[in-house]
Design an enzyme around this catalytic site. Structure first.
Site, PDB file in Angstrom:
ATOM      1  N   LYS A 103       0.828  -1.210   0.000  1.00 49.03           N
ATOM      2  CA  LYS A 103       0.000   0.000   0.000  1.00 49.03           C
ATOM      3  C   LYS A 103       0.867   1.267   0.000  1.00 49.03           C
ATOM      4  O   LYS A 103       2.085   1.199   0.248  1.00 49.03           O
ATOM      5  CB  LYS A 103      -0.922  -0.038   1.224  1.00 49.03           C
ATOM      6  CG  LYS A 103      -1.915  -1.214   1.201  1.00 49.03           C
ATOM      7  CD  LYS A 103      -2.819  -1.184   2.428  1.00 49.03           C
ATOM      8  CE  LYS A 103      -3.802  -2.345   2.416  1.00 49.03           C
ATOM      9  NZ  LYS A 103      -4.721  -2.298   3.575  1.00 49.03           N
TER      10      LYS A 103
ATOM     11  N   TYR B 132     -12.350  -2.588  -3.150  1.00 50.33           N
ATOM     12  CA  TYR B 132     -12.902  -2.590  -1.793  1.00 50.33           C
ATOM     13  C   TYR B 132     -14.432  -2.469  -1.815  1.00 50.33           C
ATOM     14  O   TYR B 132     -15.015  -1.799  -0.948  1.00 50.33           O
ATOM     15  CB  TYR B 132     -12.273  -1.453  -0.974  1.00 50.33           C
ATOM     16  CG  TYR B 132     -10.870  -1.752  -0.489  1.00 50.33           C
ATOM     17  CD1 TYR B 132     -10.544  -2.975   0.089  1.00 50.33           C
ATOM     18  CD2 TYR B 132      -9.870  -0.793  -0.577  1.00 50.33           C
ATOM     19  CE1 TYR B 132      -9.266  -3.246   0.546  1.00 50.33           C
ATOM     20  CE2 TYR B 132      -8.576  -1.053  -0.116  1.00 50.33           C
ATOM     21  CZ  TYR B 132      -8.287  -2.290   0.449  1.00 50.33           C
ATOM     22  OH  TYR B 132      -7.027  -2.547   0.916  1.00 50.33           O
TER      23      TYR B 132
ATOM     24  N   PHE C  59     -15.490   4.616   7.376  1.00 47.05           N
ATOM     25  CA  PHE C  59     -14.062   4.900   7.165  1.00 47.05           C
ATOM     26  C   PHE C  59     -13.661   4.869   5.695  1.00 47.05           C
ATOM     27  O   PHE C  59     -12.519   5.194   5.356  1.00 47.05           O
ATOM     28  CB  PHE C  59     -13.189   3.918   7.973  1.00 47.05           C
ATOM     29  CG  PHE C  59     -13.346   2.466   7.586  1.00 47.05           C
ATOM     30  CD1 PHE C  59     -12.710   1.932   6.473  1.00 47.05           C
ATOM     31  CD2 PHE C  59     -14.141   1.619   8.359  1.00 47.05           C
ATOM     32  CE1 PHE C  59     -12.857   0.597   6.124  1.00 47.05           C
ATOM     33  CE2 PHE C  59     -14.298   0.274   8.015  1.00 47.05           C
ATOM     34  CZ  PHE C  59     -13.654  -0.232   6.884  1.00 47.05           C
TER      35      PHE C  59
ATOM     36  N   ARG D  44      -1.899 -14.546   4.221  1.00 43.44           N
ATOM     37  CA  ARG D  44      -2.750 -13.918   5.243  1.00 43.44           C
ATOM     38  C   ARG D  44      -2.080 -14.040   6.617  1.00 43.44           C
ATOM     39  O   ARG D  44      -2.093 -13.092   7.404  1.00 43.44           O
ATOM     40  CB  ARG D  44      -4.151 -14.561   5.270  1.00 43.44           C
ATOM     41  CG  ARG D  44      -5.014 -14.234   4.072  1.00 43.44           C
ATOM     42  CD  ARG D  44      -5.470 -12.789   4.018  1.00 43.44           C
ATOM     43  NE  ARG D  44      -6.468 -12.435   5.007  1.00 43.44           N
ATOM     44  CZ  ARG D  44      -7.141 -11.283   5.011  1.00 43.44           C
ATOM     45  NH1 ARG D  44      -6.909 -10.367   4.059  1.00 43.44           N
ATOM     46  NH2 ARG D  44      -8.023 -11.011   5.931  1.00 43.44           N
TER      47      ARG D  44
ATOM     48  N   THR E  76      -6.044  -7.237  10.468  1.00 44.50           N
ATOM     49  CA  THR E  76      -6.230  -5.897   9.892  1.00 44.50           C
ATOM     50  C   THR E  76      -5.725  -4.802  10.827  1.00 44.50           C
ATOM     51  O   THR E  76      -4.999  -3.899  10.392  1.00 44.50           O
ATOM     52  CB  THR E  76      -7.737  -5.671   9.594  1.00 44.50           C
ATOM     53  OG1 THR E  76      -8.232  -6.805   8.882  1.00 44.50           O
ATOM     54  CG2 THR E  76      -7.952  -4.407   8.790  1.00 44.50           C
TER      55      THR E  76
ATOM     56  N   ARG F 144       2.396  -6.821   9.448  1.00 43.87           N
ATOM     57  CA  ARG F 144       1.706  -5.725  10.133  1.00 43.87           C
ATOM     58  C   ARG F 144       2.212  -5.564  11.560  1.00 43.87           C
ATOM     59  O   ARG F 144       2.364  -4.439  12.056  1.00 43.87           O
ATOM     60  CB  ARG F 144       0.192  -5.968  10.086  1.00 43.87           C
ATOM     61  CG  ARG F 144      -0.375  -5.742   8.679  1.00 43.87           C
ATOM     62  CD  ARG F 144      -1.779  -6.280   8.527  1.00 43.87           C
ATOM     63  NE  ARG F 144      -2.387  -5.875   7.251  1.00 43.87           N
ATOM     64  CZ  ARG F 144      -3.531  -6.359   6.784  1.00 43.87           C
ATOM     65  NH1 ARG F 144      -4.205  -7.270   7.475  1.00 43.87           N
ATOM     66  NH2 ARG F 144      -4.019  -5.940   5.631  1.00 43.87           N
TER      67      ARG F 144
ATOM     68  N   ASN G 243      -1.819  -0.168   7.128  1.00 46.52           N
ATOM     69  CA  ASN G 243      -1.302  -1.470   7.581  1.00 46.52           C
ATOM     70  C   ASN G 243      -0.459  -2.179   6.519  1.00 46.52           C
ATOM     71  O   ASN G 243      -0.377  -3.396   6.479  1.00 46.52           O
ATOM     72  CB  ASN G 243      -2.446  -2.348   8.099  1.00 46.52           C
ATOM     73  CG  ASN G 243      -3.508  -2.575   7.039  1.00 46.52           C
ATOM     74  OD1 ASN G 243      -3.331  -2.210   5.876  1.00 46.52           O
ATOM     75  ND2 ASN G 243      -4.615  -3.190   7.430  1.00 46.52           N
TER      76      ASN G 243
ATOM     77  N   HIS H 159      -1.945  -5.545   1.463  1.00 41.45           N
ATOM     78  CA  HIS H 159      -3.204  -6.248   1.193  1.00 41.45           C
ATOM     79  C   HIS H 159      -2.862  -7.647   0.717  1.00 41.45           C
ATOM     80  O   HIS H 159      -1.941  -7.827  -0.083  1.00 41.45           O
ATOM     81  CB  HIS H 159      -4.003  -5.531   0.096  1.00 41.45           C
ATOM     82  CG  HIS H 159      -5.105  -6.393  -0.461  1.00 41.45           C
ATOM     83  ND1 HIS H 159      -6.345  -6.470   0.137  1.00 41.45           N
ATOM     84  CD2 HIS H 159      -5.128  -7.261  -1.513  1.00 41.45           C
ATOM     85  CE1 HIS H 159      -7.096  -7.335  -0.549  1.00 41.45           C
ATOM     86  NE2 HIS H 159      -6.387  -7.826  -1.542  1.00 41.45           N
TER      87      HIS H 159
ATOM     88  N   GLU I 218      -9.131 -11.134  -7.786  1.00 43.42           N
ATOM     89  CA  GLU I 218      -8.224 -10.002  -7.594  1.00 43.42           C
ATOM     90  C   GLU I 218      -7.001 -10.078  -8.511  1.00 43.42           C
ATOM     91  O   GLU I 218      -6.537  -9.048  -9.003  1.00 43.42           O
ATOM     92  CB  GLU I 218      -7.796  -9.922  -6.119  1.00 43.42           C
ATOM     93  CG  GLU I 218      -8.962  -9.522  -5.220  1.00 43.42           C
ATOM     94  CD  GLU I 218      -8.589  -9.325  -3.766  1.00 43.42           C
ATOM     95  OE1 GLU I 218      -9.370  -8.709  -3.040  1.00 43.42           O
ATOM     96  OE2 GLU I 218      -7.505  -9.804  -3.350  1.00 43.42           O
TER      97      GLU I 218
HETATM   98  N1  UDP Z   1      -9.655  -0.512   7.062  1.00 41.76           N
HETATM   99  C1  UDP Z   1      -9.743   0.699   7.741  1.00 41.76           C
HETATM  100  N2  UDP Z   1     -10.532   0.761   8.881  1.00 41.76           N
HETATM  101  C2  UDP Z   1     -11.214  -0.322   9.355  1.00 41.76           C
HETATM  102  C3  UDP Z   1     -11.117  -1.540   8.634  1.00 41.76           C
HETATM  103  C4  UDP Z   1     -10.329  -1.599   7.497  1.00 41.76           C
HETATM  104  O1  UDP Z   1      -9.153   1.702   7.344  1.00 41.76           O
HETATM  105  O2  UDP Z   1     -11.904  -0.219  10.377  1.00 41.76           O
HETATM  106  C5  UDP Z   1      -8.809  -0.583   5.863  1.00 41.76           C
HETATM  107  C6  UDP Z   1      -7.462  -1.272   6.111  1.00 41.76           C
HETATM  108  O3  UDP Z   1      -6.455  -0.628   5.334  1.00 41.76           O
HETATM  109  C7  UDP Z   1      -7.743  -2.678   5.627  1.00 41.76           C
HETATM  110  C8  UDP Z   1      -8.637  -2.405   4.439  1.00 41.76           C
HETATM  111  O4  UDP Z   1      -9.480  -1.347   4.863  1.00 41.76           O
HETATM  112  O5  UDP Z   1      -6.560  -3.384   5.307  1.00 41.76           O
HETATM  113  C9  UDP Z   1      -9.486  -3.565   3.978  1.00 41.76           C
HETATM  114  O6  UDP Z   1     -10.245  -4.027   5.062  1.00 41.76           O
HETATM  115  P1  UDP Z   1     -10.435  -5.583   5.310  1.00 41.76           P
HETATM  116  O7  UDP Z   1     -11.475  -5.750   6.371  1.00 41.76           O
HETATM  117  O8  UDP Z   1     -10.667  -6.277   3.998  1.00 41.76           O
HETATM  118  O9  UDP Z   1      -9.024  -6.004   5.960  1.00 41.76           O
HETATM  119  P2  UDP Z   1      -7.782  -6.846   5.389  1.00 41.76           P
HETATM  120  O10 UDP Z   1      -8.348  -7.954   4.534  1.00 41.76           O
HETATM  121  O11 UDP Z   1      -6.891  -5.907   4.627  1.00 41.76           O
HETATM  122  O12 UDP Z   1      -7.103  -7.379   6.633  1.00 41.76           O
HETATM  123 MG    MG Z   2      -9.719  -7.801   2.962  1.00 37.10          MG
END
Ligand code: UDP
Ligand code: MG
Length: 156
Positions: A11, A51, A59, A87, A93, A104, A114, A117, A128
Site C-alpha cells: 500500500k 474494496y 471509514f 494472510r 487488519t 503488520r 497497515n 493487502h 483479484e
Molecule cells: N480498514 C480501515 N478501517 C477499518 C477496517 C479496514 O481503514 O476499520 C482498511 C485497512 O487498510 C484494511 C482495508 O481497509 O486493510 C481492507 O479491510 P479488510 O477488512 O478487507 O481487511 P484486510 O483484509 O486488509 O485485513
Molecule cells: Mg480484505
C-alpha cells in the site's frame, strides 16, 4: 495442497516509508515465488471495485483517499497454500493486535495504514489477480532451488 496464486498490494504507506523491498524480501525468503510484479496508481473507480465490500463503511472515504494517494506495488505470489500463508504473514487488519513476526505486527500500529493487502480466500484471489494483472503479465517459471523449500514435498 495445491499451488495457489494470491494478490498482494504493497500500500502507499509501504512506498512512503521505504518498506517495499523489505516486505518483498520476506515473501521471497519464505519460499514464495513471484509470478507478476508492477507498480499501479489506483484511481477512485479501481479502489471502489477492489474494496466493494467496504464502500458503505464510514471509514471508506479516508481509506480511498489513502489508497489513491501514491502508487501501490502489486504482485502475485505463488506457492503451496499461498492464500493462507500470505494472510498469516500479514497478521490481522488492526496492526496493533498483530503479533511480532507478522508484517503488520513488525511495521505498523494502524488499522488503516497497515502496509499490505492479501487476498482473503482462493475465490477472492482468482478475482483479484484478474483485476490487476493481464494473463501475459503473469509468469510461470521453475525455481532452481525448489528442492529446498518447505512445501516442495507437497507439490505435485
Ligand atoms: N480498514 C480501515 N478501517 C477499518 C477496517 C479496514 O481503514 O476499520 C482498511 C485497512 O487498510 C484494511 C482495508 O481497509 O486493510 C481492507 O479491510 P479488510 O477488512 O478487507 O481487511 P484486510 O483484509 O486488509 O485485513
Ligand atoms: Mg480484505
Amino acid at each position: 495442497m495445491a499451488v495457489e496464486r494470491t494478490l498482494i498490494l504493497l500500500k502507499p504507506d509501504a512506498l512512503q516509508r521505504g518498506l517495499c523491498g523489505e516486505v518483498l524480501s520476506r515473501l521471497e525468503k519464505r519460499g514464495l515465488q513471484i509470478a507478476g510484479l508492477k507498480m499501479i496508481q489506483l484511481d477512485k473507480a479501481k479502489c471502489d471495485e477492489h474494496y466493494a465490500h467496504l464502500v458503505s463503511k464510514p471509514f471508506y472515504p479516508k481509506l480511498a483517499a489513502f489508497m489513491t494517494s501514491a502508487p501501490v506495488v502489486a504482485l502475485v505470489a505463488e506457492g503451496v497454500d499461498a492464500v493462507n500463508v500470505l494472510r498469516a504473514m500479514c497478521g490481522p487488519t488492526n496492526a496493533r493486535t498483530a503479533l511480532p513476526g507478522t508484517i503488520r505486527g513488525d511495521y505498523s500500529l494502524s488499522t488503516q495504514y497497515n502496509i499490505i493487502h492479501a487476498s482473503d480466500s482462493l475465490e477472492t484471489a482468482h478475482k483479484e489477480v484478474a483485476r490487476f494483472f493481464k494473463k501475459e503479465e503473469l509468469h510461470a517459471w521453475k525455481r532452481a532451488m525448489d528442492a529446498f523449500t518447505a512445501a516442495d514435498d507437497e507439490k505435485k
